[in-house]
Design a protein around this motif. Structure first.
Motif, PDB file in Angstrom:
ATOM      1  N   LYS A 397       0.829  -1.202   0.000  1.00  0.00           N
ATOM      2  CA  LYS A 397       0.000   0.000   0.000  1.00  0.00           C
ATOM      3  C   LYS A 397       0.865   1.255   0.000  1.00  0.00           C
ATOM      4  O   LYS A 397       0.656   2.176  -0.800  1.00  0.00           O
ATOM      5  N   GLY A 398       1.827   1.317   0.892  1.00  0.00           N
ATOM      6  CA  GLY A 398       2.626   2.529   1.019  1.00  0.00           C
ATOM      7  C   GLY A 398       3.557   2.756  -0.159  1.00  0.00           C
ATOM      8  O   GLY A 398       3.586   3.836  -0.765  1.00  0.00           O
ATOM      9  N   PHE A 399       4.326   1.740  -0.508  1.00  0.00           N
ATOM     10  CA  PHE A 399       5.335   1.900  -1.551  1.00  0.00           C
ATOM     11  C   PHE A 399       4.716   2.125  -2.920  1.00  0.00           C
ATOM     12  O   PHE A 399       5.153   2.994  -3.681  1.00  0.00           O
ATOM     13  N   LEU A 400       3.679   1.364  -3.252  1.00  0.00           N
ATOM     14  CA  LEU A 400       3.118   1.477  -4.594  1.00  0.00           C
ATOM     15  C   LEU A 400       2.299   2.744  -4.782  1.00  0.00           C
ATOM     16  O   LEU A 400       2.125   3.199  -5.918  1.00  0.00           O
ATOM     17  N   THR A 401       1.808   3.327  -3.719  1.00  0.00           N
ATOM     18  CA  THR A 401       1.140   4.620  -3.881  1.00  0.00           C
ATOM     19  C   THR A 401       2.167   5.750  -3.993  1.00  0.00           C
ATOM     20  O   THR A 401       1.979   6.671  -4.786  1.00  0.00           O
ATOM     21  N   GLU A 402       3.249   5.682  -3.240  1.00  0.00           N
ATOM     22  CA  GLU A 402       4.311   6.690  -3.386  1.00  0.00           C
ATOM     23  C   GLU A 402       4.914   6.638  -4.784  1.00  0.00           C
ATOM     24  O   GLU A 402       5.126   7.675  -5.429  1.00  0.00           O
ATOM     25  N   THR A 403       5.208   5.440  -5.277  1.00  0.00           N
ATOM     26  CA  THR A 403       5.800   5.335  -6.606  1.00  0.00           C
ATOM     27  C   THR A 403       4.763   5.616  -7.695  1.00  0.00           C
ATOM     28  O   THR A 403       5.128   6.088  -8.787  1.00  0.00           O
ATOM     29  N   GLY A 404       3.488   5.351  -7.421  1.00  0.00           N
ATOM     30  CA  GLY A 404       2.451   5.723  -8.371  1.00  0.00           C
ATOM     31  C   GLY A 404       2.367   7.235  -8.543  1.00  0.00           C
ATOM     32  O   GLY A 404       2.190   7.739  -9.656  1.00  0.00           O
ATOM     33  N   ILE A 405       2.502   7.954  -7.432  1.00  0.00           N
ATOM     34  CA  ILE A 405       2.512   9.421  -7.496  1.00  0.00           C
ATOM     35  C   ILE A 405       3.725   9.905  -8.290  1.00  0.00           C
ATOM     36  O   ILE A 405       3.616  10.805  -9.141  1.00  0.00           O
ATOM     37  N   GLU A 406       4.875   9.306  -8.035  1.00  0.00           N
ATOM     38  CA  GLU A 406       6.076   9.697  -8.782  1.00  0.00           C
ATOM     39  C   GLU A 406       5.899   9.429 -10.274  1.00  0.00           C
ATOM     40  O   GLU A 406       6.243  10.268 -11.120  1.00  0.00           O
ATOM     41  N   ALA A 407       5.376   8.258 -10.615  1.00  0.00           N
ATOM     42  CA  ALA A 407       5.180   7.924 -12.025  1.00  0.00           C
ATOM     43  C   ALA A 407       4.211   8.890 -12.696  1.00  0.00           C
ATOM     44  O   ALA A 407       4.410   9.285 -13.855  1.00  0.00           O
ATOM     45  N   ALA A 408       3.162   9.284 -11.979  1.00  0.00           N
ATOM     46  CA  ALA A 408       2.199  10.229 -12.544  1.00  0.00           C
ATOM     47  C   ALA A 408       2.841  11.592 -12.791  1.00  0.00           C
ATOM     48  O   ALA A 408       2.574  12.240 -13.816  1.00  0.00           O
ATOM     49  N   GLN A 409       3.669  12.034 -11.870  1.00  0.00           N
ATOM     50  CA  GLN A 409       4.366  13.304 -12.064  1.00  0.00           C
ATOM     51  C   GLN A 409       5.322  13.227 -13.253  1.00  0.00           C
ATOM     52  O   GLN A 409       5.461  14.187 -14.019  1.00  0.00           O
ATOM     53  N   LEU A 410       5.977  12.084 -13.417  1.00  0.00           N
ATOM     54  CA  LEU A 410       6.871  11.924 -14.567  1.00  0.00           C
ATOM     55  C   LEU A 410       6.085  11.957 -15.873  1.00  0.00           C
ATOM     56  O   LEU A 410       6.586  12.449 -16.892  1.00  0.00           O
ATOM     57  N   GLY A 411       4.862  11.441 -15.845  1.00  0.00           N
ATOM     58  CA  GLY A 411       4.036  11.496 -17.048  1.00  0.00           C
ATOM     59  C   GLY A 411       3.756  12.925 -17.475  1.00  0.00           C
ATOM     60  O   GLY A 411       3.823  13.255 -18.664  1.00  0.00           O
ATOM     61  N   VAL A 412       3.441  13.779 -16.517  1.00  0.00           N
ATOM     62  CA  VAL A 412       3.245  15.202 -16.815  1.00  0.00           C
ATOM     63  C   VAL A 412       4.529  15.782 -17.402  1.00  0.00           C
ATOM     64  O   VAL A 412       4.506  16.534 -18.383  1.00  0.00           O
ATOM     65  N   GLN A 413       5.666  15.425 -16.827  1.00  0.00           N
ATOM     66  CA  GLN A 413       6.953  15.978 -17.251  1.00  0.00           C
ATOM     67  C   GLN A 413       7.312  15.548 -18.670  1.00  0.00           C
ATOM     68  O   GLN A 413       7.851  16.347 -19.443  1.00  0.00           O
ATOM     69  N   VAL A 414       7.036  14.319 -19.028  1.00  0.00           N
ATOM     70  CA  VAL A 414       7.331  13.861 -20.391  1.00  0.00           C
ATOM     71  C   VAL A 414       6.554  14.709 -21.404  1.00  0.00           C
ATOM     72  O   VAL A 414       7.082  15.075 -22.459  1.00  0.00           O
ATOM     73  N   PHE A 415       5.330  15.051 -21.080  1.00  0.00           N
ATOM     74  CA  PHE A 415       4.510  15.878 -21.969  1.00  0.00           C
ATOM     75  C   PHE A 415       4.948  17.341 -21.964  1.00  0.00           C
ATOM     76  O   PHE A 415       4.532  18.107 -22.833  1.00  0.00           O
ATOM     77  N   GLY A 416       5.750  17.747 -20.983  1.00  0.00           N
ATOM     78  CA  GLY A 416       6.132  19.150 -20.892  1.00  0.00           C
ATOM     79  C   GLY A 416       4.921  20.031 -20.642  1.00  0.00           C
ATOM     80  O   GLY A 416       4.031  19.689 -19.866  1.00  0.00           O
ATOM     81  N   GLY A 417       4.850  21.178 -21.315  1.00  0.00           N
ATOM     82  CA  GLY A 417       3.738  22.100 -21.123  1.00  0.00           C
ATOM     83  C   GLY A 417       2.398  21.474 -21.436  1.00  0.00           C
ATOM     84  O   GLY A 417       1.378  21.797 -20.813  1.00  0.00           O
ATOM     85  N   HIS A 418       2.381  20.562 -22.406  1.00  0.00           N
ATOM     86  CA  HIS A 418       1.122  19.902 -22.754  1.00  0.00           C
ATOM     87  C   HIS A 418       0.612  19.039 -21.603  1.00  0.00           C
ATOM     88  O   HIS A 418      -0.597  18.814 -21.487  1.00  0.00           O
ATOM     89  N   GLY A 419       1.511  18.549 -20.761  1.00  0.00           N
ATOM     90  CA  GLY A 419       1.092  17.736 -19.631  1.00  0.00           C
ATOM     91  C   GLY A 419       0.374  18.520 -18.556  1.00  0.00           C
ATOM     92  O   GLY A 419      -0.332  17.939 -17.724  1.00  0.00           O
ATOM     93  N   PHE A 420       0.537  19.826 -18.576  1.00  0.00           N
ATOM     94  CA  PHE A 420      -0.037  20.682 -17.536  1.00  0.00           C
ATOM     95  C   PHE A 420      -1.446  21.135 -17.877  1.00  0.00           C
ATOM     96  O   PHE A 420      -2.110  21.756 -17.055  1.00  0.00           O
ATOM     97  N   ILE A 421      -1.919  20.815 -19.057  1.00  0.00           N
ATOM     98  CA  ILE A 421      -3.255  21.230 -19.459  1.00  0.00           C
ATOM     99  C   ILE A 421      -4.173  20.016 -19.525  1.00  0.00           C
ATOM    100  O   ILE A 421      -3.734  18.884 -19.695  1.00  0.00           O
ATOM    101  N   ARG A 422      -5.455  20.268 -19.406  1.00  0.00           N
ATOM    102  CA  ARG A 422      -6.439  19.201 -19.233  1.00  0.00           C
ATOM    103  C   ARG A 422      -6.505  18.275 -20.436  1.00  0.00           C
ATOM    104  O   ARG A 422      -6.702  17.067 -20.290  1.00  0.00           O
ATOM    105  N   GLU A 423      -6.382  18.809 -21.634  1.00  0.00           N
ATOM    106  CA  GLU A 423      -6.631  18.019 -22.833  1.00  0.00           C
ATOM    107  C   GLU A 423      -5.751  16.777 -22.913  1.00  0.00           C
ATOM    108  O   GLU A 423      -6.152  15.760 -23.488  1.00  0.00           O
ATOM    109  N   ALA A 424      -4.545  16.832 -22.374  1.00  0.00           N
ATOM    110  CA  ALA A 424      -3.638  15.684 -22.465  1.00  0.00           C
ATOM    111  C   ALA A 424      -4.042  14.553 -21.527  1.00  0.00           C
ATOM    112  O   ALA A 424      -3.671  13.395 -21.740  1.00  0.00           O
TER     113      ALA A 424
END
Length: 595
Positions: A397-424
């Motif tokens: 529960k603890g580890f996979l939610t922490e790493t899930g949050i990290e992975a989600a943030q990396l997804g935004v970063q890969v998209f760059g500015g497009h990751g910060f807007i809703r459409e993506a």
């Protein structure tokens, strides 16, 4: 918006190649008829439902959300129809007891389905998952009359379930709760009080909802020793288990949240509502832990599910997005190279892949233990599974939610500015996943549970059993020797760290609290290393045998190498922080926090 595609090949790798579920089911009571072809058929049908019926509702649920008006909650368009389709097609009944209308399949099949549904639509699947938790709790602790009254309706999808723990003034400190229960002449109870943060607490998907409510019987002891658990329907049941008269249960409001807008998080008021005691009076928290522990494993899947969804979106974008030249250039015929050819983008994608696929391995390993706990052929098998599951649950529960949050943030970063807007769609994932580190006890509480109640309480005996399993695997033939040696060193580090905390806790009263989160994360990195070593070993075997799926197994082998070289060393940092003690946290006076 990202389009979800069920990772069928990766699921099959974990189900068949790492866990051999078909053989595993032959060792379970009542599950002998399940074979590999049945597993694949169920998985493929669930994949189609996740992709076609549930995933398209994810953005709708986020944008339109649940609406509360005049005490009633309406869910986003399409949610009710998808729920009805899910229930009518028998998915709710999949792993439920046959005596009450279920199909009796092992719990791990429900986990396989959840793997896909949580990635496709976290908010929608919570209505399903909470109902399953209510079924398990009622089945484990209810008397036969309560089971007959409520289980068929829950399993058929005529009502859903919730758990009602938290109150506005007490948060996770349930010993402070004020909801009270007054015994009536017919043996039922009158429940009065208010609960908050109740996921799926009200909706328009069914006519009735069964709330499992923690309350204190008048005259009960103070604190957690005086808490009882009650089954309280929103509406009383008619003889045919259809929804009857109102039962004094109302939704006072819904929360306006950061994410999971498609799931109604409610304030639920009980105004003299009729309730029925579940289990033994004043032992309600023990009974509710059936629900809580099942929910913790579900939240682990939520974290991993978001890692998977974010990885899928980021990978698709990285293959299409052209920007700058790689070294050396990869696509000279184009104006620029796809960003997947840039090293730092690969760092982010491989981190997501390692957490998504490694998390799947860990979650289904936990599901295997749940199977043994409920369907093991002997008491000794069931007891061993209970001990192992108790150890693994807070880590997952603890580890996979922490790493899930990290992975989600990396997804935004890969998209760059497009990751910060809703459409993506990537920013929705990063918002939706954030609650998982808080649900079912914050991750600090998971760390305290792991370190204090699971490891220190038995002087590390079950942990030593896990160490022996990992170290034994490292010595097997065909295990990549360099990775096995590295993992063995980290297991030794984990063992030494545990012994150090055992010794030093007597000299530092705050050591356990100061170490718990870092201990959980260190444990998670090493445990995930074990699963990636197993994956790498299988990949090497298949490559040596000349498998036609060369790219798939190369992907497993190289992701394992990346994990061991880039992610597993993070465990060292957590060890260093633990060994620094609690002084650097507790020495500063409260007043010195002022600015």
């Amino acid at each position: 918006m990202p389009s979800y595609q069920a990772p069928l090949r990766d699921l099959q790798f974990v189900i068949h190649e790492l866990n051999d579920f078909a053989s595993h089911y032959q060792q379970l009571e009542g599950c002998e008829a399940i074979d590999a072809s049945m597993l694949d058929a169920i998985t493929e049908q669930a994949a189609r439902f996740a992709e076609q019926a549930v995933a398209p509702l994810n953005a709708v649920g986020d944008i339109q959300g649940c609406q509360w008006q005049d005490g009633r909650v309406s869910t986003p368009p399409g949610f009710s129809e998808a729920f009805r389709q899910f229930a009518d097609n028998g998915w709710l009944a999949l792993e439920k007891p046959q005596a009450y209308g279920g199909q009796g399949l092992p719990p791990s099949m429900g986990s396989v389905v959840n793997d896909m549904l949580f990635s496709a639509n976290h908010a929608w699947n919570m209505y399903i998952n909470l109902t399953s938790g209510a079924v398990s709790t009622l089945y484990a602790h209810g008397d036969e009359s309560l089971k007959q009254r409520f289980l068929p309706a829950l399993i058929a999808g005529r009502m859903t379930g919730t758990m009602c723990l938290t109150e506005a003034h007490c948060g996770s400190d349930l010993g402070l709760l004020r909801t009270r229960a007054e015994v009536m002449s017919d043996g039922s109870y009158r429940i009065t009080g208010s609960k908050m943060f109740i996921s799926a607490g009200d909706h328009d998907m069914t006519d009735n909802i069964l709330h499992l409510v923690l309350a204190r019987i008048e005259g009960a002891p103070a604190g957690v020793k005086g808490i009882s658990l009650f089954a309280v329907p929103k509406r009383l049941l008619n003889d045919d288990d259809s929804a009857g008269p109102a039962n004094g249960v109302s939704c006072g409001s819904i929360e306006h949240k950061m994410g999971i807008h498609g799931n109604a998080t409610c304030v639920i008021n009980f105004d003299g509502s009729t309730g029925y005691l579940l289990g033994t009076a004043n032992r309600g928290l023990n009974a509710m832990f059936t629900f809580i522990n099942e929910s913790r494993l579900a939240v682990a899947q939520q974290g991993q599910g978001h890692a998977e969804a974010s990885f899928q979106g980021a990978l698709r974008y990285a293959r299409e997005r052209l920007q700058m030249r790689a070294v050396p250039p990869q696509r000279p015929e184009l104006a620029a190279d796809p960003i997947i050819n840039h090293p730092d983008v690969r760092r982010m994608l491989l981190t997501q892949k390692a957490f998504a696929e490694g998390g799947r391995m860990l979650n289904l390993a936990c599901a295997r233990q749940v199977d043994l706990l409920h369907h093991g052929l002997s008491e000794s098998v069931r007891e061993a599974a209970m001990r192992r599951l108790a150890l693994l649950t807070p880590i997952a529960k603890g580890f996979l939610t922490e790493t899930g949050i990290e992975a989600a943030q990396l997804g935004v970063q890969v998209f760059g500015g497009h990751g910060f807007i809703r459409e993506a769609g990537m920013e929705q994932i990063s918002r939706d996943v954030r609650i998982t580190a808080i649900y079912e006890g914050t991750n600090t509480i998971q760390g305290i549970d792991l370190l204090n109640r699971k490891v220190l309480a038995d002087e590390g005996r079950e942990l030593e059993n896990l160490f022996a399993e990992i170290e034994g695997f490292c010595l097997e033939d065909n295990v990549p020797p360099a990775l096995a040696q590295q993992l063995s060193r980290y297991v030794g580090q984990w063992r030494e760290l545990t012994g150090w905390v055992l010794d030093q806790r007597h000299n530092d009263s705050n050591l356990v609290g100061a170490s718990a989160f870092d201990y959980l994360m260190q444990s998670g990195y090493v445990l995930l290393g074990y699963h990636w070593l197993r994956a790498a070993t299988q990949a090497e075997r298949q490559l040596a045998a000349g498998s036609s799926e060369h790219d798939f197994y190369i992907g497993k082998r190289e992701t394992a190498r990346f994990y061991f070289q880039r992610l597993l060393p993070r465990a060292d940092q957590h060890v260093a922080m633990i060994r620094s003690g609690s002084g650097n946290l507790m020495a500063i006076p409260d007043a010195a926090f002022s600015r």
